[in-house]
Design a protein around this motif. Structure first.
Motif, PDB file in Angstrom:
ATOM      1  N   UNK A 437       0.798  -1.235   0.000  1.00 23.85           N
ATOM      2  CA  UNK A 437       0.000   0.000   0.000  1.00 23.85           C
ATOM      3  C   UNK A 437       0.829   1.283   0.000  1.00 23.85           C
ATOM      4  N   UNK A 438       2.129   1.178   0.202  1.00 28.60           N
ATOM      5  CA  UNK A 438       2.962   2.361   0.122  1.00 28.60           C
ATOM      6  C   UNK A 438       2.804   3.325   1.282  1.00 28.60           C
ATOM      7  N   UNK A 439       2.665   2.802   2.495  1.00 30.14           N
ATOM      8  CA  UNK A 439       2.639   3.650   3.686  1.00 30.14           C
ATOM      9  C   UNK A 439       3.380   2.933   4.797  1.00 30.14           C
ATOM     10  N   UNK A 440       3.730   3.664   5.819  1.00 31.05           N
ATOM     11  CA  UNK A 440       4.439   3.073   6.955  1.00 31.05           C
ATOM     12  C   UNK A 440       3.441   2.775   8.064  1.00 31.05           C
ATOM     13  N   UNK A 441       3.107   1.502   8.291  1.00 33.66           N
ATOM     14  CA  UNK A 441       2.140   1.174   9.346  1.00 33.66           C
ATOM     15  C   UNK A 441       2.729   1.459  10.723  1.00 33.66           C
ATOM     16  N   UNK A 442       1.888   1.684  11.703  1.00 35.54           N
ATOM     17  CA  UNK A 442       2.394   1.849  13.063  1.00 35.54           C
ATOM     18  C   UNK A 442       3.068   0.567  13.528  1.00 35.54           C
ATOM     19  N   UNK A 443       4.169   0.695  14.225  1.00 33.70           N
ATOM     20  CA  UNK A 443       4.953  -0.479  14.659  1.00 33.70           C
ATOM     21  C   UNK A 443       4.741  -0.796  16.138  1.00 33.70           C
ATOM     22  N   UNK A 444       4.349   0.179  16.902  1.00 35.25           N
ATOM     23  CA  UNK A 444       4.154  -0.035  18.341  1.00 35.25           C
ATOM     24  C   UNK A 444       2.981  -0.977  18.578  1.00 35.25           C
ATOM     25  N   UNK A 445       3.170  -1.967  19.467  1.00 32.76           N
ATOM     26  CA  UNK A 445       2.071  -2.862  19.791  1.00 32.76           C
ATOM     27  C   UNK A 445       0.905  -2.077  20.382  1.00 32.76           C
ATOM     28  N   UNK A 446      -0.303  -2.538  20.055  1.00 34.66           N
ATOM     29  CA  UNK A 446      -1.488  -1.826  20.494  1.00 34.66           C
ATOM     30  C   UNK A 446      -2.099  -2.411  21.757  1.00 34.66           C
ATOM     31  N   UNK A 447      -3.348  -2.062  21.993  1.00 36.46           N
ATOM     32  CA  UNK A 447      -4.065  -2.438  23.212  1.00 36.46           C
ATOM     33  C   UNK A 447      -4.999  -3.606  22.938  1.00 36.46           C
ATOM     34  N   UNK A 448      -5.026  -4.565  23.871  1.00 38.61           N
ATOM     35  CA  UNK A 448      -6.009  -5.636  23.820  1.00 38.61           C
ATOM     36  C   UNK A 448      -7.227  -5.223  24.633  1.00 38.61           C
ATOM     37  N   UNK A 449      -8.115  -6.169  24.929  1.00 40.79           N
ATOM     38  CA  UNK A 449      -9.361  -5.840  25.624  1.00 40.79           C
ATOM     39  C   UNK A 449      -9.105  -5.243  26.994  1.00 40.79           C
ATOM     40  N   UNK A 450      -8.341  -5.940  27.825  1.00 36.23           N
ATOM     41  CA  UNK A 450      -8.111  -5.461  29.189  1.00 36.23           C
ATOM     42  C   UNK A 450      -7.363  -4.135  29.169  1.00 36.23           C
TER      43      UNK A 450
END
Length: 768
Positions: A437-450
């Motif tokens: 897609x030609x973009x830089x996705x975020x690399x930092x892990x995100x949040x789960x439910x808790x």
């Protein structure tokens, strides 16, 4: 009123699972939902190659089915979707949110299908109609106003299709976040995190055909009769050809004792049934780890004895030497482990462990299958790794009729994860997105439910978008989850029917109605199909058959595409094109994931295609390139141990469980007939000796209080005591009613899954 409909009745259920009662209560659900006659054809298309996938469980279908491929609870799920009852704007004009909050979950479910997009009006405390474009503009405005994309969280339920889930993750990553809490976080996350450490991939290694070849089937922490009843058909066939089936579960469930298959008319008409499990092993809650380790220890002892006498080896030495690493450390740990501690921690007598192990080693091909009874504990990841190690000792992975079989709950929870709904994405996946897609996705892990709930409480997540599901009722620590949701600036819920999550909302709130699986999605004159992945990695098409319940419904794909266009624009992705042709989305998926190469052609075959699971082929995607034995010691300092040190035998362990008239958080009726409970849900199941010790009698009312050291009182009052065959010191109560007792920070190691099957509590006499 029938005998089974009388409120407040407790009576043992004498009949087998299934049979006439399954037929009778299926018919009752059709009457309750006022399903019109013409829509009854739904059940001839349910789970068929050219029909629609059941919105319920993820149990797979036969490739070339020629029979009715649905169950009682599947009928209830579909009846709820094809109901003739509608929730219109007039309904919300008559009912404030405060009034609706006083209704039970069953009452909310019974109102019918959501028919129009709605926006919460705080002045009148009601939901009022809103145009779709205005709704998307409001969401875009709120997302653009955030200081960081990580102040938004995007939840996906397991009913979401592969196409919708893929667009959802792509949109949110283009927006800039990996905050993807999903229902896997609350159920099988321990499977997803545990198996990669031993066999290299977080999926099962068996297919449905393996059940035809297995000599033994070990069912850990699972109640198929309620949660995925079509599995009973496979177990029936296995039992009738001589396979040994074992239930390993604190509750002796009726659905695993005897089964009368509604799909076999002769059996039902004759009043016959098939005995399923020949052995019931009932570990204490949280005792599965010690039980499995005891089995592994006994396997090694039997092998040592064979070596000493020149007998046939019990370990599969060829498999271990060719395919594994870490065996020496694993054997040393097992040999030094204390039998007395294993027995005490498991709650299973030595003679039963011996019997189970002998059955295991004598079987040529063994399937180990498990559900949330294994995955919702603090040490679920080590337990699953230990179970896979036990199977590795006998080479029971990657051979016909044998392997690991986690059974997911919701219909596409596994597919969602496969196509990118993952708060901890791999670098390889993100690199592929960047390249396509030609973009830089975020690399930092995100949040789960808790973590999302904690962030909402802290004010660091301000926008919550729920793609299906009933987040606030499925999540733990219900009052705190309610508080968290109400602190949001905006909550958005995409749904087919009204539930409590729509009433517990942020300062601004949208309720967006979507198509169900059974409904036709017509785009530019072409009926669209979606795809789903079942528990055994089969991907197949699902196509609706009936007109939408309302002309204002949009598909999940259309909702996400139009939202993405409003928020991130069309520079990198032509969202409008994707909204009108699901086959284009599948082409996008195929560009990113090698397993989906030639997606559209392969999924068009009857029954779809198998994604391929490397460990099934004895290819190990681990750091070592081999299957890995992992050493895990007993943990004698869990919250349960600490509670017992503080309160002695007054400390008990609670598990949440579902009733038979329920799917996930959806309540269809107030009965749980296989457990003998009718017309009520405010009950707690307990061993008679524990009831006597408390000085109570069955039928008395008791309170449950969580033992947790955070200064928060968690208590349920006035539960009806029901005597049940459950181990001493263990209790069971219904989900989601018992969720207030689950502390938000009581989670599994590595999985961060709420420990809904091992809650330390006290059971106290109820004081009026």
């Amino acid at each position: 009123m029938s005998e089974h409909d009388k409120p407040g009745r407790i009576a043992p259920y004498p009949r087998p699972a299934g049979g006439w009662d399954a037929i009778k209560f299926s018919a009752a659900s059709l009457r309750q939902e006022k399903v019109v006659l013409g829509n009854l054809k739904a059940f001839l298309k349910q789970n068929q190659p050219h029909g629609f996938d059941c919105p319920g469980c993820a149990w797979p279908e036969r490739r070339h089915t020629n029979r009715l491929e649905f169950c009682e609870n599947g009928v209830k799920a579909v009846a709820a979707e094809i109901t003739s009852k509608l929730v219109t704007a007039n309904f919300f004009a008559r009912h404030t949110v405060t009034e609706l909050m006083r209704q039970s979950d069953l009452e909310l479910e019974q109102h019918g299908r959501l028919a129009v997009p709605l926006r919460y009006d705080p002045t009148s405390d009601t939901y009022r109609p809103i145009e779709w474009d205005q709704a998307f503009a409001l969401i875009a405005e709120q997302l653009h106003a955030l200081d960081s994309p990580n102040q938004a969280s995007f939840y996906a339920s397991g009913r979401t299709s592969n196409e919708a889930a893929y667009l959802f993750q792509l949109f949110a990553r283009l927006y800039g976040t990996n905050n993807f809490p999903d229902c896997s976080n609350m159920c099988h996350e321990a499977t997803s995190r545990g198996l990669p450490g031993t066999v290299g991939i977080g999926k099962g290694t068996v297919t449905l055909e393996d059940f035809e070849l297995a000599d033994a089937i070990l069912i850990f922490g699972q109640n198929p009769g309620t949660n995925h009843p079509r599995m009973l058909g496979e177990l029936r066939d296995a039992a009738r050809r001589g396979a040994t089936i074992v239930s390993i579960n604190p509750l002796r469930e009726r659905g695993l004792e005897r089964f009368s298959s509604p799909q076999h008319a002769a059996e039902v008409l004759a009043g016959g049934s098939t005995e399923l499990c020949s052995l019931f092993i009932r570990p204490s809650l949280g005792g599965d780890f010690a039980l499995i380790k005891a089995m592994a220890k006994r396997v090694v002892e039997l092998d040592d004895a064979a070596c000493a006498t020149g007998g046939e080896r019990v370990l599969d030495v060829a498999f271990i030497e060719t395919h594994t690493v870490g065996i020496d450390e694993f054997l040393a740990d097992l040999r030094q482990e204390s039998w007395s501690l294993l027995i005490e921690e498991s709650g299973v007598p030595r003679e039963e462990i011996e019997r189970l192990t002998q059955l295991f080693v004598r079987a040529r091909s063994v399937i180990a299958t498990w559900g949330m009874g294994i995955t919702q504990h603090r040490r679920s990841v080590p337990t699953i790794q230990l179970l896979s190690n036990l199977m590795m000792l006998r080479g029971q992975i990657g051979r016909p009729g044998a392997g690991l079989c986690p059974v997911r709950g919701h219909s596409n929870v596994q597919g969602n994860r496969t196509v990118g709904i993952e708060e901890r994405p791999t670098a390889a996946f993100l690199d592929r997105l960047a390249a396509v897609y030609g973009f830089e996705p975020p690399r930092e892990h995100g949040l789960d439910v808790v973590a999302t709930i904690q962030a909402m409480l802290a004010g660091s997540v301000k926008v919550f978008f729920g793609l299906g599901g009933n987040f606030v009722m499925a999540a733990p620590d219900t009052p705190r989850t309610f508080e968290a949701m109400r602190r949001c600036a905006l909550t958005v819920q995409v749904a087919t029917k009204l539930n409590r999550s729509h009433l517990v909302h942020g300062q601004q709130a949208l309720l967006l109605p979507t198509l169900g699986r059974s409904e036709i999605d017509l785009q530019e004159g072409i009926e669209q199909s979606v795809t789903v992945e079942d528990s055994m990695s089969m991907v197949h098409l699902s196509r609706g058959f009936k007109p939408p319940a309302s002309d204002q419904l949009l598909s999940e794909v259309a909702i996400i595409a139009r939202l993405a266009e409003a928020v991130v624009g069309n520079r990198l992705v032509d969202w409008r094109a994707l909204a009108t042709d699901n086959s284009l989305i599948r082409n996008h998926i195929a560009q990113v994931f090698e397993a989906f190469t030639d997606y559209n052609r392969r999924v068009a075959a009857p029954g779809g295609f198998h994604l391929g699971v490397a460990s099934r082929d004895r290819v190990w995607k681990t750091a070592s390139g081999k299957a890995q034995f992992v050493v895990h010691p007993l943990d004698l300092d869990t919250p349960i141990h600490r509670a017992r040190r503080q309160y002695g035998d007054q400390a008990m362990v609670l598990m949440t469980t579902r009733s038979h008239d329920q799917y996930n958080t959806t309540i269809y009726a107030l009965d749980d007939r296989y457990r003998g409970v009718y017309g009520q849900r405010d009950v707690v199941f307990a061993n008679r000796r524990d009831i006597d010790r408390l000085g109570c009698r069955p039928g008395d009312r008791v309170d449950l209080s969580t033992i947790w050291d955070d200064g928060i009182e968690r208590r349920l009052n006035g539960l009806l005591l029901v005597e049940y065959d459950i181990p001493l010191g263990c209790l069971a109560a219904y989900f989601p009613e018992a969720n207030p007792l689950v502390p938000l920070d009581s989670v599994g190691d590595e999985s961060n899954t709420p420990t809904a099957k091992s809650i330390p509590v006290r059971m106290l006499p109820h004081l009026d």
